[in-house]
Design a protein around this motif. Structure first.
Motif, PDB file in Angstrom:
ATOM      1  N   ALA A 123     -27.997  27.542  69.359  1.00  0.00           N
ATOM      2  CA  ALA A 123     -26.670  28.004  68.938  1.00  0.00           C
ATOM      3  C   ALA A 123     -25.704  27.776  70.087  1.00  0.00           C
ATOM      4  O   ALA A 123     -25.971  28.161  71.223  1.00  0.00           O
ATOM      5  N   CYS A 124     -24.622  27.140  69.785  1.00  0.00           N
ATOM      6  CA  CYS A 124     -23.597  26.847  70.777  1.00  0.00           C
ATOM      7  C   CYS A 124     -22.306  27.535  70.331  1.00  0.00           C
ATOM      8  O   CYS A 124     -21.840  27.336  69.216  1.00  0.00           O
ATOM      9  N   PHE A 125     -21.748  28.361  71.212  1.00  0.00           N
ATOM     10  CA  PHE A 125     -20.517  29.083  70.918  1.00  0.00           C
ATOM     11  C   PHE A 125     -19.396  28.474  71.743  1.00  0.00           C
ATOM     12  O   PHE A 125     -19.491  28.381  72.966  1.00  0.00           O
ATOM     13  N   TRP A 126     -18.348  28.051  71.065  1.00  0.00           N
ATOM     14  CA  TRP A 126     -17.261  27.297  71.667  1.00  0.00           C
ATOM     15  C   TRP A 126     -16.062  28.194  71.908  1.00  0.00           C
ATOM     16  O   TRP A 126     -15.486  28.724  70.972  1.00  0.00           O
ATOM     17  N   ASP A 127     -15.674  28.344  73.157  1.00  0.00           N
ATOM     18  CA  ASP A 127     -14.448  29.057  73.526  1.00  0.00           C
ATOM     19  C   ASP A 127     -13.385  27.990  73.744  1.00  0.00           C
ATOM     20  O   ASP A 127     -13.309  27.388  74.811  1.00  0.00           O
ATOM     21  N   ARG A 128     -12.592  27.744  72.723  1.00  0.00           N
ATOM     22  CA  ARG A 128     -11.624  26.645  72.789  1.00  0.00           C
ATOM     23  C   ARG A 128     -10.539  26.882  73.831  1.00  0.00           C
ATOM     24  O   ARG A 128     -10.061  25.951  74.462  1.00  0.00           O
ATOM     25  N   SER A 129     -10.139  28.146  74.035  1.00  0.00           N
ATOM     26  CA  SER A 129      -9.074  28.413  75.012  1.00  0.00           C
ATOM     27  C   SER A 129      -9.539  28.117  76.431  1.00  0.00           C
ATOM     28  O   SER A 129      -8.770  27.637  77.255  1.00  0.00           O
ATOM     29  N   ASP A 187     -21.164  28.358  75.471  1.00  0.00           N
ATOM     30  CA  ASP A 187     -22.376  29.086  75.824  1.00  0.00           C
ATOM     31  C   ASP A 187     -23.449  28.679  74.832  1.00  0.00           C
ATOM     32  O   ASP A 187     -23.234  28.743  73.621  1.00  0.00           O
ATOM     33  N   ASP A 188     -24.603  28.265  75.342  1.00  0.00           N
ATOM     34  CA  ASP A 188     -25.704  27.820  74.498  1.00  0.00           C
ATOM     35  C   ASP A 188     -26.862  28.804  74.575  1.00  0.00           C
ATOM     36  O   ASP A 188     -27.166  29.321  75.648  1.00  0.00           O
ATOM     37  N   TYR A 189     -27.506  29.024  73.429  1.00  0.00           N
ATOM     38  CA  TYR A 189     -28.655  29.922  73.336  1.00  0.00           C
ATOM     39  C   TYR A 189     -29.753  29.235  72.548  1.00  0.00           C
ATOM     40  O   TYR A 189     -29.472  28.507  71.596  1.00  0.00           O
ATOM     41  N   GLU A 190     -31.005  29.484  72.930  1.00  0.00           N
ATOM     42  CA  GLU A 190     -32.147  29.035  72.148  1.00  0.00           C
ATOM     43  C   GLU A 190     -32.702  30.243  71.412  1.00  0.00           C
ATOM     44  O   GLU A 190     -32.834  31.320  71.998  1.00  0.00           O
ATOM     45  N   VAL A 191     -33.022  30.068  70.138  1.00  0.00           N
ATOM     46  CA  VAL A 191     -33.506  31.165  69.308  1.00  0.00           C
ATOM     47  C   VAL A 191     -34.829  30.741  68.668  1.00  0.00           C
ATOM     48  O   VAL A 191     -34.922  29.679  68.056  1.00  0.00           O
ATOM     49  N   THR A 192     -35.845  31.597  68.814  1.00  0.00           N
ATOM     50  CA  THR A 192     -37.137  31.365  68.184  1.00  0.00           C
ATOM     51  C   THR A 192     -37.581  32.660  67.506  1.00  0.00           C
ATOM     52  O   THR A 192     -36.991  33.722  67.717  1.00  0.00           O
ATOM     53  N   GLY A 193     -38.620  32.571  66.712  1.00  0.00           N
ATOM     54  CA  GLY A 193     -39.182  33.763  66.081  1.00  0.00           C
ATOM     55  C   GLY A 193     -38.325  34.336  64.968  1.00  0.00           C
ATOM     56  O   GLY A 193     -38.382  35.535  64.690  1.00  0.00           O
ATOM     57  N   ALA A 194     -37.514  33.497  64.336  1.00  0.00           N
ATOM     58  CA  ALA A 194     -36.638  33.960  63.254  1.00  0.00           C
ATOM     59  C   ALA A 194     -36.504  32.842  62.230  1.00  0.00           C
ATOM     60  O   ALA A 194     -36.710  31.675  62.544  1.00  0.00           O
TER      61      ALA A 194
END
Length: 86
Positions: free
Chosen positions: A22-28, A33-40
């Motif tokens: 998951a990558c969250f983009w702060d355009r301003s 910020d990137d996150y790796e997610v497992t177990g879901a």
């Protein structure tokens, strides 16, 4: 959208556990910020990503991490496509 019936025998493998990115983009700030997610499962990860994006006011892209000929890569599942800073 295009939909067609397929033969379920047209693939040679499947995997039950996925790794998501998951990558969250702060355009301003033009930062991410990137996150790796497992177990879901994908529904849980989508709900988390949407809630986090709403909480932080950022856009997001959700990928599933795959391997092709031994090389890691990402397949977009939801969210922003392309370069969000363009």
């Amino acid at each position: 959208m295009h939909v067609r019936e397929v033969d379920p025998r047209d693939t040679t493998w499947e995997q039950d556990d996925a790794t998501y990115r998951a990558c969250f983009w702060d355009r301003s700030a033009k930062a991410a910020d990137d996150y790796e997610v497992t177990g879901a499962d994908v529904d849980e990860v989508l709900a988390w990503a949407r809630a986090k994006a709403a909480e932080t006011g950022s856009a997001y892209t959700l990928y599933v991490r795959v391997t092709d000929e031994g090389r890691p890569g990402l397949v977009r599942l939801s969210g922003v496509a392309g370069d969000p800073f363009a």
